[in-house]
Write a protein that holds these residues in place. Sequence first.
Motif, PDB file in Angstrom:
ATOM      1  N   LYS A 110      68.487  65.191  19.159  1.00 17.63           N
ATOM      2  CA  LYS A 110      68.996  66.208  18.229  1.00 17.63           C
ATOM      3  C   LYS A 110      70.304  66.796  18.743  1.00 17.63           C
ATOM      4  O   LYS A 110      71.138  67.239  17.953  1.00 17.63           O
ATOM      5  N   VAL A 148      65.957  78.542  14.851  1.00 18.02           N
ATOM      6  CA  VAL A 148      65.037  77.421  15.034  1.00 18.02           C
ATOM      7  C   VAL A 148      65.415  76.738  16.343  1.00 18.02           C
ATOM      8  O   VAL A 148      66.559  76.340  16.527  1.00 18.02           O
ATOM      9  N   LYS A 150      64.908  73.643  18.858  1.00 14.29           N
ATOM     10  CA  LYS A 150      64.461  72.252  18.731  1.00 14.29           C
ATOM     11  C   LYS A 150      64.614  71.504  20.048  1.00 14.29           C
ATOM     12  O   LYS A 150      65.711  71.476  20.624  1.00 14.29           O
ATOM     13  N   GLN A 192      69.460  76.314  16.049  1.00 14.11           N
ATOM     14  CA  GLN A 192      70.152  76.475  14.764  1.00 14.11           C
ATOM     15  C   GLN A 192      69.827  77.834  14.173  1.00 14.11           C
ATOM     16  O   GLN A 192      68.711  78.338  14.355  1.00 14.11           O
ATOM     17  N   GLU A 193      70.779  78.393  13.438  1.00 12.89           N
ATOM     18  CA  GLU A 193      70.472  79.580  12.640  1.00 12.89           C
ATOM     19  C   GLU A 193      69.368  79.190  11.655  1.00 12.89           C
ATOM     20  O   GLU A 193      69.271  78.022  11.251  1.00 12.89           O
ATOM     21  N   TYR A 194      68.523  80.146  11.285  1.00 14.68           N
ATOM     22  CA  TYR A 194      67.476  79.879  10.306  1.00 14.68           C
ATOM     23  C   TYR A 194      68.101  79.868   8.917  1.00 14.68           C
ATOM     24  O   TYR A 194      68.777  80.806   8.524  1.00 14.68           O
ATOM     25  N   LEU A 195      67.877  78.786   8.180  1.00 22.19           N
ATOM     26  CA  LEU A 195      68.474  78.660   6.848  1.00 22.19           C
ATOM     27  C   LEU A 195      67.417  78.887   5.777  1.00 22.19           C
ATOM     28  O   LEU A 195      66.310  78.347   5.861  1.00 22.19           O
ATOM     29  N   GLU A 199      64.158  72.716   0.576  1.00 18.66           N
ATOM     30  CA  GLU A 199      64.367  71.552   1.423  1.00 18.66           C
ATOM     31  C   GLU A 199      64.136  70.273   0.611  1.00 18.66           C
ATOM     32  O   GLU A 199      63.149  70.177  -0.119  1.00 18.66           O
ATOM     33  N   LEU A 289      69.715  69.569   8.262  1.00 15.54           N
ATOM     34  CA  LEU A 289      68.876  70.109   9.333  1.00 15.54           C
ATOM     35  C   LEU A 289      68.702  69.103  10.453  1.00 15.54           C
ATOM     36  O   LEU A 289      68.613  69.454  11.622  1.00 15.54           O
ATOM     37  N   GLU A 290      68.602  67.832  10.076  1.00 11.45           N
ATOM     38  CA  GLU A 290      68.370  66.775  11.071  1.00 11.45           C
ATOM     39  C   GLU A 290      68.608  65.431  10.413  1.00 11.45           C
ATOM     40  O   GLU A 290      68.612  65.310   9.183  1.00 11.45           O
TER      41      GLU A 290
HETATM   42  P1  AMP Z   1      63.504  68.980  11.785  1.00  9.81           P
HETATM   43  O1  AMP Z   1      62.564  68.053  12.505  1.00  9.81           O
HETATM   44  O2  AMP Z   1      64.708  69.307  12.584  1.00  9.81           O
HETATM   45  O3  AMP Z   1      63.815  68.584  10.377  1.00  9.81           O
HETATM   46  O4  AMP Z   1      62.672  70.325  11.585  1.00  9.81           O
HETATM   47  C1  AMP Z   1      61.345  70.308  11.058  1.00  9.81           C
HETATM   48  C2  AMP Z   1      61.220  71.326   9.949  1.00  9.81           C
HETATM   49  O5  AMP Z   1      61.581  72.616  10.425  1.00  9.81           O
HETATM   50  C3  AMP Z   1      62.145  71.066   8.778  1.00  9.81           C
HETATM   51  O6  AMP Z   1      61.565  70.152   7.881  1.00  9.81           O
HETATM   52  C4  AMP Z   1      62.303  72.465   8.195  1.00  9.81           C
HETATM   53  O7  AMP Z   1      61.211  72.795   7.356  1.00  9.81           O
HETATM   54  C5  AMP Z   1      62.265  73.346   9.411  1.00  9.81           C
HETATM   55  N1  AMP Z   1      63.644  73.628   9.869  1.00  9.81           N
HETATM   56  C6  AMP Z   1      64.371  72.896  10.732  1.00  9.81           C
HETATM   57  N2  AMP Z   1      65.585  73.428  10.938  1.00  9.81           N
HETATM   58  C7  AMP Z   1      65.632  74.545  10.178  1.00  9.81           C
HETATM   59  C8  AMP Z   1      66.642  75.552   9.957  1.00  9.81           C
HETATM   60  N3  AMP Z   1      67.809  75.523  10.587  1.00  9.81           N
HETATM   61  N4  AMP Z   1      66.338  76.553   9.104  1.00  9.81           N
HETATM   62  C9  AMP Z   1      65.134  76.612   8.484  1.00  9.81           C
HETATM   63  N5  AMP Z   1      64.156  75.702   8.647  1.00  9.81           N
HETATM   64  C10 AMP Z   1      64.392  74.677   9.495  1.00  9.81           C
END
Ligand code: AMP
Length: 428
Positions: A110, A148, A150, A192-195, A199, A289-290
Amino acid sequence: MKLLVIGSGGREHALVWKLAQSPHVTELWCAPGNAGIAGEHLRNGKKVLCLDVAADELGTLVACAQVNKIDLTVVGPDNPLALGIVDLFQLHKLRIWGPNQKAAQFESSKVFSQRFMAKYGIPTARAGTFSNAKPAKAFAASLGGRCVVKADGLALGKGVLICADQVEAKRAVDEIMVSKAFGAAGARVVIQEYLEGTEVSLHALCDGKTTKMFPTSQDHKRALDGDLGLNTGGMGTYSPTPFLTDAQLADTAKQVLEPFMRGCEAEGIDYRGILYPGVMLTQDGPKILEFNARFGDPETQVYLTRLENDLVELLDASVNGKLGKLELKWRPQASVCVVMASGGYPGNYVKGKPILGLDQAAMLPNVKVFHAGTARAGDQVVTNGGRVLGVTALGPDLKAAQAAAYAAVEKISFEGAHFRRDIAAKAM
Ligand code: AMP
Protein backbone atom coordinates in the motif's frame (compact mmCIF):
# COMPACT_ATOMS: atom_id res chain seq x y z
CA MET A 1 -6.49 -24.78 -25.62
CA LYS A 2 -5.64 -26.37 -22.29
CA LEU A 3 -6.22 -24.06 -19.34
CA LEU A 4 -5.27 -24.08 -15.67
CA VAL A 5 -7.06 -21.81 -13.18
CA ILE A 6 -5.40 -21.18 -9.81
CA GLY A 7 -7.50 -20.65 -6.69
CA SER A 8 -10.44 -22.12 -4.81
CA GLY A 9 -13.01 -19.41 -4.11
CA GLY A 10 -16.18 -18.01 -5.62
CA ARG A 11 -14.12 -15.83 -7.94
CA GLU A 12 -12.36 -18.90 -9.33
CA HIS A 13 -15.64 -20.79 -9.73
CA ALA A 14 -16.98 -17.86 -11.77
CA LEU A 15 -13.78 -17.79 -13.87
CA VAL A 16 -13.93 -21.56 -14.49
CA TRP A 17 -17.66 -21.43 -15.32
CA LYS A 18 -17.13 -18.64 -17.86
CA LEU A 19 -13.93 -20.12 -19.38
CA ALA A 20 -15.64 -23.51 -19.71
CA GLN A 21 -18.20 -21.93 -22.07
CA SER A 22 -15.49 -21.03 -24.59
CA PRO A 23 -15.21 -23.20 -27.71
CA HIS A 24 -11.42 -22.61 -27.55
CA VAL A 25 -11.08 -24.70 -24.39
CA THR A 26 -10.45 -28.43 -24.79
CA GLU A 27 -9.29 -29.22 -21.25
CA LEU A 28 -9.53 -27.25 -18.02
CA TRP A 29 -7.79 -27.85 -14.70
CA CYS A 30 -8.18 -25.96 -11.43
CA ALA A 31 -5.76 -25.96 -8.47
CA PRO A 32 -7.08 -26.57 -5.90
CA GLY A 33 -10.72 -25.73 -6.84
CA ASN A 34 -13.82 -26.62 -4.81
CA ALA A 35 -16.91 -28.86 -5.08
CA GLY A 36 -18.70 -26.50 -7.49
CA ILE A 37 -15.69 -26.18 -9.78
CA ALA A 38 -15.31 -29.97 -9.87
CA GLY A 39 -18.93 -30.16 -11.07
CA GLU A 40 -18.40 -27.95 -14.16
CA HIS A 41 -18.17 -29.31 -17.71
CA LEU A 42 -16.68 -27.94 -20.93
CA ARG A 43 -18.64 -27.56 -24.16
CA ASN A 44 -17.02 -30.78 -25.41
CA GLY A 45 -18.53 -32.63 -22.43
CA LYS A 46 -15.26 -33.08 -20.53
CA LYS A 47 -15.23 -32.47 -16.80
CA VAL A 48 -13.14 -29.77 -15.16
CA LEU A 49 -10.38 -31.50 -13.20
CA CYS A 50 -9.34 -30.28 -9.75
CA LEU A 51 -5.73 -30.77 -8.64
CA ASP A 52 -4.82 -31.04 -4.97
CA VAL A 53 -2.26 -28.23 -5.12
CA ALA A 54 -2.55 -25.01 -3.11
CA ALA A 55 -2.44 -21.64 -4.86
CA ASP A 56 0.89 -20.72 -3.25
CA GLU A 57 2.78 -23.94 -4.09
CA LEU A 58 4.44 -22.23 -7.02
CA GLY A 59 6.98 -24.94 -7.89
CA THR A 60 4.31 -27.66 -7.98
CA LEU A 61 2.05 -25.45 -10.12
CA VAL A 62 4.86 -25.00 -12.65
CA ALA A 63 5.26 -28.80 -12.77
CA CYS A 64 1.48 -29.25 -13.23
CA ALA A 65 1.48 -26.79 -16.14
CA GLN A 66 4.44 -28.57 -17.74
CA VAL A 67 3.11 -32.12 -17.30
CA ASN A 68 -0.36 -31.24 -18.60
CA LYS A 69 1.00 -29.03 -21.42
CA ILE A 70 -1.11 -26.07 -20.31
CA ASP A 71 -1.45 -23.31 -22.92
CA LEU A 72 -2.62 -20.62 -20.51
CA THR A 73 -2.69 -20.40 -16.71
CA VAL A 74 -5.16 -17.95 -15.12
CA VAL A 75 -4.36 -16.67 -11.62
CA GLY A 76 -7.29 -15.84 -9.31
CA PRO A 77 -5.96 -14.77 -5.87
CA ASP A 78 -3.51 -12.04 -4.80
CA ASN A 79 -1.04 -14.16 -2.85
CA PRO A 80 0.56 -16.12 -5.74
CA LEU A 81 0.81 -12.85 -7.72
CA ALA A 82 2.63 -11.19 -4.83
CA LEU A 83 4.92 -14.23 -4.58
CA GLY A 84 5.87 -13.82 -8.26
CA ILE A 85 4.03 -16.73 -9.90
CA VAL A 86 3.87 -14.86 -13.21
CA ASP A 87 7.63 -14.25 -13.31
CA LEU A 88 8.32 -17.89 -12.41
CA PHE A 89 6.01 -19.26 -15.13
CA GLN A 90 7.56 -16.91 -17.68
CA LEU A 91 11.02 -18.09 -16.65
CA HIS A 92 9.85 -21.60 -17.59
CA LYS A 93 8.39 -20.32 -20.88
CA LEU A 94 4.83 -21.01 -19.69
CA ARG A 95 2.02 -18.59 -20.67
CA ILE A 96 0.22 -17.12 -17.71
CA TRP A 97 -2.38 -14.38 -17.22
CA GLY A 98 -1.96 -11.89 -14.38
CA PRO A 99 0.42 -9.07 -13.38
CA ASN A 100 4.06 -9.91 -12.69
CA GLN A 101 5.56 -9.34 -9.23
CA LYS A 102 6.59 -5.76 -9.90
CA ALA A 103 3.11 -4.88 -11.21
CA ALA A 104 1.38 -6.81 -8.40
CA GLN A 105 3.02 -4.38 -5.94
CA PHE A 106 -0.01 -2.15 -6.45
CA GLU A 107 -1.78 -4.62 -4.17
CA SER A 108 1.09 -6.17 -2.20
CA SER A 109 2.37 -2.77 -0.99
CA LYS A 110 0.00 0.00 0.00
CA VAL A 111 3.02 2.30 0.53
CA PHE A 112 4.10 1.69 -3.08
CA SER A 113 0.56 2.44 -4.35
CA GLN A 114 0.10 5.57 -2.26
CA ARG A 115 3.45 7.01 -3.40
CA PHE A 116 2.64 6.12 -7.02
CA MET A 117 -0.74 7.88 -6.78
CA ALA A 118 0.91 11.00 -5.32
CA LYS A 119 3.65 11.00 -7.97
CA TYR A 120 1.33 10.59 -10.97
CA GLY A 121 -1.62 12.68 -9.81
CA ILE A 122 -4.20 9.96 -9.27
CA PRO A 123 -7.03 11.30 -7.08
CA THR A 124 -6.77 9.75 -3.61
CA ALA A 125 -7.17 10.59 0.07
CA ARG A 126 -4.75 12.98 1.80
CA ALA A 127 -2.17 10.52 3.08
CA GLY A 128 1.29 9.83 4.44
CA THR A 129 3.53 6.74 4.44
CA PHE A 130 5.62 5.86 7.50
CA SER A 131 8.19 3.35 8.74
CA ASN A 132 8.26 4.72 12.31
CA ALA A 133 5.44 4.94 14.82
CA LYS A 134 6.21 8.47 16.11
CA PRO A 135 5.81 10.43 12.85
CA ALA A 136 2.85 8.15 11.95
CA LYS A 137 1.06 9.19 15.16
CA ALA A 138 1.93 12.85 14.56
CA PHE A 139 0.41 12.69 11.06
CA ALA A 140 -2.73 10.97 12.42
CA ALA A 141 -2.96 13.77 15.00
CA SER A 142 -2.73 16.37 12.21
CA LEU A 143 -5.87 14.75 10.76
CA GLY A 144 -7.60 15.08 14.13
CA GLY A 145 -7.30 11.30 14.60
CA ARG A 146 -10.12 10.64 12.13
CA CYS A 147 -8.16 8.48 9.74
CA VAL A 148 -7.52 5.03 8.35
CA VAL A 149 -4.31 3.24 9.31
CA LYS A 150 -3.24 0.55 6.82
CA ALA A 151 -0.52 -2.07 7.12
CA ASP A 152 1.67 -1.92 4.01
CA GLY A 153 1.62 -5.60 3.04
CA LEU A 154 -0.99 -8.32 2.47
CA ALA A 155 -2.76 -9.11 5.77
CA LEU A 156 -5.63 -11.39 4.71
CA GLY A 157 -7.83 -8.31 4.22
CA LYS A 158 -7.50 -7.40 7.92
CA GLY A 159 -4.71 -4.81 7.94
CA VAL A 160 -6.95 -1.73 7.61
CA LEU A 161 -8.01 -0.02 10.85
CA ILE A 162 -10.60 2.77 10.77
CA CYS A 163 -10.12 5.31 13.58
CA ALA A 164 -12.58 7.87 14.94
CA ASP A 165 -10.19 9.87 17.15
CA GLN A 166 -6.59 10.26 18.29
CA VAL A 167 -6.81 7.56 20.95
CA GLU A 168 -7.93 5.02 18.37
CA ALA A 169 -5.36 6.22 15.84
CA LYS A 170 -2.49 5.85 18.33
CA ARG A 171 -3.75 2.40 19.29
CA ALA A 172 -3.97 1.40 15.61
CA VAL A 173 -0.39 2.53 14.91
CA ASP A 174 0.84 0.65 17.99
CA GLU A 175 -1.09 -2.48 17.03
CA ILE A 176 0.39 -2.56 13.53
CA MET A 177 3.90 -1.14 14.08
CA VAL A 178 4.76 -1.97 17.69
CA SER A 179 2.77 -5.13 18.59
CA LYS A 180 3.15 -6.26 14.95
CA ALA A 181 -0.38 -7.70 14.79
CA PHE A 182 0.12 -8.35 11.07
CA GLY A 183 3.77 -9.35 11.25
CA ALA A 184 6.14 -8.03 8.59
CA ALA A 185 3.17 -6.64 6.62
CA GLY A 186 3.04 -3.87 9.24
CA ALA A 187 6.69 -2.75 9.07
CA ARG A 188 5.39 0.32 7.21
CA VAL A 189 1.95 1.95 7.22
CA VAL A 190 -0.14 4.23 5.07
CA ILE A 191 -2.35 6.69 6.94
CA GLN A 192 -5.20 8.21 4.94
CA GLU A 193 -7.70 10.86 5.92
CA TYR A 194 -11.11 9.28 6.51
CA LEU A 195 -13.28 9.83 3.44
CA GLU A 196 -17.07 10.07 3.52
CA GLY A 197 -19.02 8.86 0.54
CA THR A 198 -20.30 5.90 -1.41
CA GLU A 199 -17.83 3.13 -2.15
CA VAL A 200 -17.82 1.39 -5.54
CA SER A 201 -15.60 -1.20 -7.21
CA LEU A 202 -14.05 -0.60 -10.60
CA HIS A 203 -12.30 -3.16 -12.77
CA ALA A 204 -10.16 -2.56 -15.84
CA LEU A 205 -8.58 -5.24 -18.00
CA CYS A 206 -5.06 -4.20 -19.01
CA ASP A 207 -2.56 -5.48 -21.58
CA GLY A 208 0.49 -3.34 -20.80
CA LYS A 209 -0.69 -0.50 -23.08
CA THR A 210 -4.47 -0.50 -23.33
CA THR A 211 -7.10 -0.57 -20.58
CA LYS A 212 -10.73 -1.65 -20.95
CA MET A 213 -13.05 -0.49 -18.19
CA PHE A 214 -15.80 -2.77 -16.87
CA PRO A 215 -19.19 -1.44 -15.74
CA THR A 216 -19.54 -0.45 -12.07
CA SER A 217 -20.30 -2.82 -9.22
CA GLN A 218 -20.68 -2.49 -5.47
CA ASP A 219 -19.62 -4.87 -2.71
CA HIS A 220 -21.08 -5.12 0.82
CA LYS A 221 -18.11 -5.51 3.18
CA ARG A 222 -19.85 -5.65 6.56
CA ALA A 223 -21.25 -8.91 7.88
CA LEU A 224 -24.73 -7.67 8.81
CA ASP A 225 -27.65 -5.82 7.21
CA GLY A 226 -27.43 -2.04 7.16
CA ASP A 227 -23.61 -2.18 6.91
CA LEU A 228 -23.29 -3.24 10.54
CA GLY A 229 -21.04 -5.85 12.10
CA LEU A 230 -17.49 -6.85 11.29
CA ASN A 231 -15.64 -6.39 8.02
CA THR A 232 -15.64 -9.48 5.78
CA GLY A 233 -14.19 -10.48 2.43
CA GLY A 234 -17.50 -9.34 0.90
CA MET A 235 -21.08 -10.47 1.59
CA GLY A 236 -22.60 -9.67 -1.79
CA THR A 237 -22.37 -7.55 -4.92
CA TYR A 238 -24.47 -6.15 -7.70
CA SER A 239 -23.82 -4.57 -11.07
CA PRO A 240 -24.40 -1.99 -12.42
CA THR A 241 -24.60 0.61 -9.63
CA PRO A 242 -26.72 3.74 -10.07
CA PHE A 243 -24.10 5.90 -8.31
CA LEU A 244 -22.04 6.63 -11.43
CA THR A 245 -23.55 7.43 -14.81
CA ASP A 246 -21.78 6.11 -17.91
CA ALA A 247 -20.37 9.60 -18.47
CA GLN A 248 -19.09 9.80 -14.88
CA LEU A 249 -17.56 6.33 -15.20
CA ALA A 250 -15.78 7.38 -18.39
CA ASP A 251 -14.55 10.53 -16.64
CA THR A 252 -13.32 8.52 -13.63
CA ALA A 253 -11.56 6.10 -15.96
CA LYS A 254 -9.78 9.05 -17.55
CA GLN A 255 -8.79 10.53 -14.19
CA VAL A 256 -7.44 7.23 -12.91
CA LEU A 257 -6.34 5.03 -15.80
CA GLU A 258 -4.54 7.65 -17.90
CA PRO A 259 -2.13 8.69 -15.13
CA PHE A 260 -1.91 5.04 -14.05
CA MET A 261 -0.69 3.90 -17.47
CA ARG A 262 1.58 6.94 -17.81
CA GLY A 263 3.13 6.13 -14.42
CA CYS A 264 3.55 2.45 -15.33
CA GLU A 265 5.40 3.42 -18.48
CA ALA A 266 7.66 5.83 -16.60
CA GLU A 267 8.42 3.26 -13.89
CA GLY A 268 8.94 0.35 -16.29
CA ILE A 269 5.89 -1.56 -15.02
CA ASP A 270 4.26 -3.90 -17.52
CA TYR A 271 0.70 -4.19 -16.16
CA ARG A 272 -1.19 -7.09 -17.72
CA GLY A 273 -4.22 -8.42 -15.88
CA ILE A 274 -7.08 -6.88 -13.94
CA LEU A 275 -6.61 -3.61 -12.14
CA TYR A 276 -9.31 -3.26 -9.49
CA PRO A 277 -9.37 0.11 -7.77
CA GLY A 278 -11.53 0.58 -4.68
CA VAL A 279 -13.09 4.02 -5.08
CA MET A 280 -14.87 6.39 -2.70
CA LEU A 281 -17.28 8.73 -4.46
CA THR A 282 -16.87 11.87 -2.33
CA GLN A 283 -18.32 15.35 -2.61
CA ASP A 284 -15.01 16.37 -4.19
CA GLY A 285 -15.20 13.61 -6.79
CA PRO A 286 -13.93 10.04 -6.92
CA LYS A 287 -10.89 9.14 -4.77
CA ILE A 288 -8.94 5.90 -4.91
CA LEU A 289 -8.68 4.07 -1.57
CA GLU A 290 -6.53 1.20 -2.81
CA PHE A 291 -5.56 -0.84 -5.83
CA ASN A 292 -6.05 -4.59 -6.14
CA ALA A 293 -4.16 -6.53 -8.79
CA ARG A 294 -6.77 -9.25 -9.49
CA PHE A 295 -10.49 -9.78 -9.93
CA GLY A 296 -12.66 -8.90 -6.94
CA ASP A 297 -14.52 -11.59 -5.02
CA PRO A 298 -17.57 -11.45 -5.21
CA GLU A 299 -17.39 -8.78 -7.96
CA THR A 300 -16.29 -11.44 -10.48
CA GLN A 301 -19.54 -13.34 -9.97
CA VAL A 302 -21.68 -10.39 -11.10
CA TYR A 303 -19.30 -9.28 -13.85
CA LEU A 304 -18.91 -12.66 -15.51
CA THR A 305 -22.65 -13.37 -15.50
CA ARG A 306 -23.04 -10.08 -17.43
CA LEU A 307 -20.05 -10.45 -19.76
CA GLU A 308 -20.94 -11.48 -23.33
CA ASN A 309 -17.40 -11.85 -24.71
CA ASP A 310 -15.49 -15.11 -24.78
CA LEU A 311 -13.29 -14.74 -21.66
CA VAL A 312 -10.48 -16.84 -23.18
CA GLU A 313 -10.18 -14.34 -26.02
CA LEU A 314 -10.05 -11.42 -23.57
CA LEU A 315 -7.40 -12.99 -21.32
CA ASP A 316 -5.37 -14.09 -24.34
CA ALA A 317 -5.44 -10.54 -25.71
CA SER A 318 -4.46 -9.19 -22.28
CA VAL A 319 -1.38 -11.48 -22.25
CA ASN A 320 -0.50 -10.69 -25.88
CA GLY A 321 -0.91 -6.90 -25.70
CA LYS A 322 -3.80 -7.05 -28.20
CA LEU A 323 -6.70 -5.66 -26.17
CA GLY A 324 -6.93 -2.57 -28.36
CA LYS A 325 -8.68 -4.59 -31.06
CA LEU A 326 -11.40 -5.95 -28.77
CA GLU A 327 -14.58 -4.43 -27.48
CA LEU A 328 -16.08 -5.55 -24.19
CA LYS A 329 -19.77 -6.42 -24.49
CA TRP A 330 -22.12 -6.60 -21.52
CA ARG A 331 -25.63 -7.94 -21.16
CA PRO A 332 -27.99 -5.07 -20.34
CA GLN A 333 -29.41 -7.14 -17.47
CA ALA A 334 -28.47 -6.49 -13.86
CA SER A 335 -26.72 -9.11 -11.76
CA VAL A 336 -26.92 -9.66 -7.99
CA CYS A 337 -24.75 -12.04 -5.92
CA VAL A 338 -25.73 -12.94 -2.34
CA VAL A 339 -23.01 -14.64 -0.29
CA MET A 340 -24.11 -17.40 2.09
CA ALA A 341 -21.55 -17.73 4.88
CA SER A 342 -20.80 -20.17 7.71
CA GLY A 343 -22.23 -19.35 11.15
CA GLY A 344 -19.68 -17.21 13.01
CA TYR A 345 -17.90 -15.88 9.90
CA PRO A 346 -15.84 -13.63 9.76
CA GLY A 347 -14.90 -15.00 13.21
CA ASN A 348 -14.49 -18.68 14.02
CA TYR A 349 -16.77 -21.19 12.32
CA VAL A 350 -17.15 -24.95 11.98
CA LYS A 351 -16.63 -26.69 8.63
CA GLY A 352 -18.22 -29.85 7.27
CA LYS A 353 -21.91 -28.92 7.47
CA PRO A 354 -23.96 -30.63 4.72
CA ILE A 355 -25.45 -28.17 2.20
CA LEU A 356 -29.01 -28.93 1.07
CA GLY A 357 -31.07 -27.59 -1.81
CA LEU A 358 -28.31 -26.89 -4.34
CA ASP A 359 -30.10 -28.83 -7.10
CA GLN A 360 -33.40 -27.05 -6.46
CA ALA A 361 -31.69 -23.64 -6.58
CA ALA A 362 -29.87 -24.56 -9.79
CA MET A 363 -33.20 -25.32 -11.50
CA LEU A 364 -34.41 -21.73 -11.15
CA PRO A 365 -34.07 -19.65 -14.34
CA ASN A 366 -31.25 -17.07 -14.61
CA VAL A 367 -29.60 -18.35 -11.43
CA LYS A 368 -26.04 -19.60 -10.99
CA VAL A 369 -24.83 -20.80 -7.60
CA PHE A 370 -21.08 -20.24 -7.40
CA HIS A 371 -19.26 -22.27 -4.78
CA ALA A 372 -16.59 -20.70 -2.55
CA GLY A 373 -15.81 -22.69 0.62
CA THR A 374 -17.28 -26.08 -0.31
CA ALA A 375 -15.96 -29.63 -0.51
CA ARG A 376 -17.28 -33.06 -1.34
CA ALA A 377 -17.73 -35.62 1.46
CA GLY A 378 -19.00 -38.87 -0.05
CA ASP A 379 -22.11 -37.98 -2.03
CA GLN A 380 -22.69 -34.75 -0.09
CA VAL A 381 -21.48 -31.21 -0.63
CA VAL A 382 -20.35 -29.73 2.69
CA THR A 383 -19.16 -26.34 3.94
CA ASN A 384 -15.40 -25.87 3.87
CA GLY A 385 -14.79 -22.16 4.50
CA GLY A 386 -16.18 -18.87 5.79
CA ARG A 387 -17.84 -17.72 2.61
CA VAL A 388 -19.59 -20.82 1.30
CA LEU A 389 -21.69 -19.87 -1.74
CA GLY A 390 -22.28 -16.87 -4.02
CA VAL A 391 -25.88 -17.19 -5.16
CA THR A 392 -26.03 -15.10 -8.33
CA ALA A 393 -28.96 -14.13 -10.55
CA LEU A 394 -29.57 -12.01 -13.63
CA GLY A 395 -32.72 -9.98 -14.13
CA PRO A 396 -34.11 -7.27 -16.41
CA ASP A 397 -33.37 -4.79 -13.61
CA LEU A 398 -31.76 -4.83 -10.15
CA LYS A 399 -35.05 -5.45 -8.38
CA ALA A 400 -35.78 -8.54 -10.48
CA ALA A 401 -32.21 -9.83 -10.17
CA GLN A 402 -32.35 -9.32 -6.40
CA ALA A 403 -35.67 -11.18 -6.14
CA ALA A 404 -34.31 -14.07 -8.22
CA ALA A 405 -31.12 -14.32 -6.16
CA TYR A 406 -33.04 -14.39 -2.86
CA ALA A 407 -35.55 -16.93 -4.24
CA ALA A 408 -32.56 -19.21 -4.89
CA VAL A 409 -31.07 -18.51 -1.45
CA GLU A 410 -34.37 -19.64 0.10
CA LYS A 411 -33.93 -23.08 -1.51
CA ILE A 412 -30.50 -23.62 0.08
CA SER A 413 -29.78 -24.47 3.69
CA PHE A 414 -26.96 -25.56 5.93
CA GLU A 415 -26.60 -25.43 9.71
CA GLY A 416 -25.66 -21.93 10.89
CA ALA A 417 -25.93 -20.34 7.42
CA HIS A 418 -26.03 -16.56 7.47
CA PHE A 419 -26.40 -14.01 4.70
CA ARG A 420 -27.38 -10.38 4.32
CA ARG A 421 -30.94 -9.66 3.26
CA ASP A 422 -30.18 -6.22 1.84
CA ILE A 423 -27.75 -6.87 -1.02
CA ALA A 424 -28.41 -4.22 -3.71
CA ALA A 425 -31.02 -2.49 -1.52
CA LYS A 426 -28.97 0.74 -1.49
CA ALA A 427 -29.38 0.99 -5.23
CA MET A 428 -33.20 0.98 -5.14
P1 AMP B 1 -8.70 -1.05 1.58
O1 AMP B 1 -8.26 -2.48 1.76
O2 AMP B 1 -7.57 -0.10 1.59
O3 AMP B 1 -9.66 -0.83 0.45
O4 AMP B 1 -9.61 -0.74 2.86
C1 AMP B 1 -10.65 -1.63 3.26
C2 AMP B 1 -11.93 -0.85 3.50
O5 AMP B 1 -11.71 0.17 4.46
C3 AMP B 1 -12.44 -0.14 2.27
O6 AMP B 1 -13.22 -1.00 1.48
C4 AMP B 1 -13.24 1.00 2.88
O7 AMP B 1 -14.53 0.57 3.26
C5 AMP B 1 -12.46 1.33 4.12
N1 AMP B 1 -11.52 2.45 3.85
C6 AMP B 1 -10.27 2.34 3.38
N2 AMP B 1 -9.69 3.55 3.24
C7 AMP B 1 -10.61 4.45 3.63
C8 AMP B 1 -10.62 5.89 3.72
N3 AMP B 1 -9.55 6.61 3.41
N4 AMP B 1 -11.75 6.48 4.16
C9 AMP B 1 -12.84 5.75 4.51
N5 AMP B 1 -12.89 4.40 4.44
C10 AMP B 1 -11.79 3.75 4.02
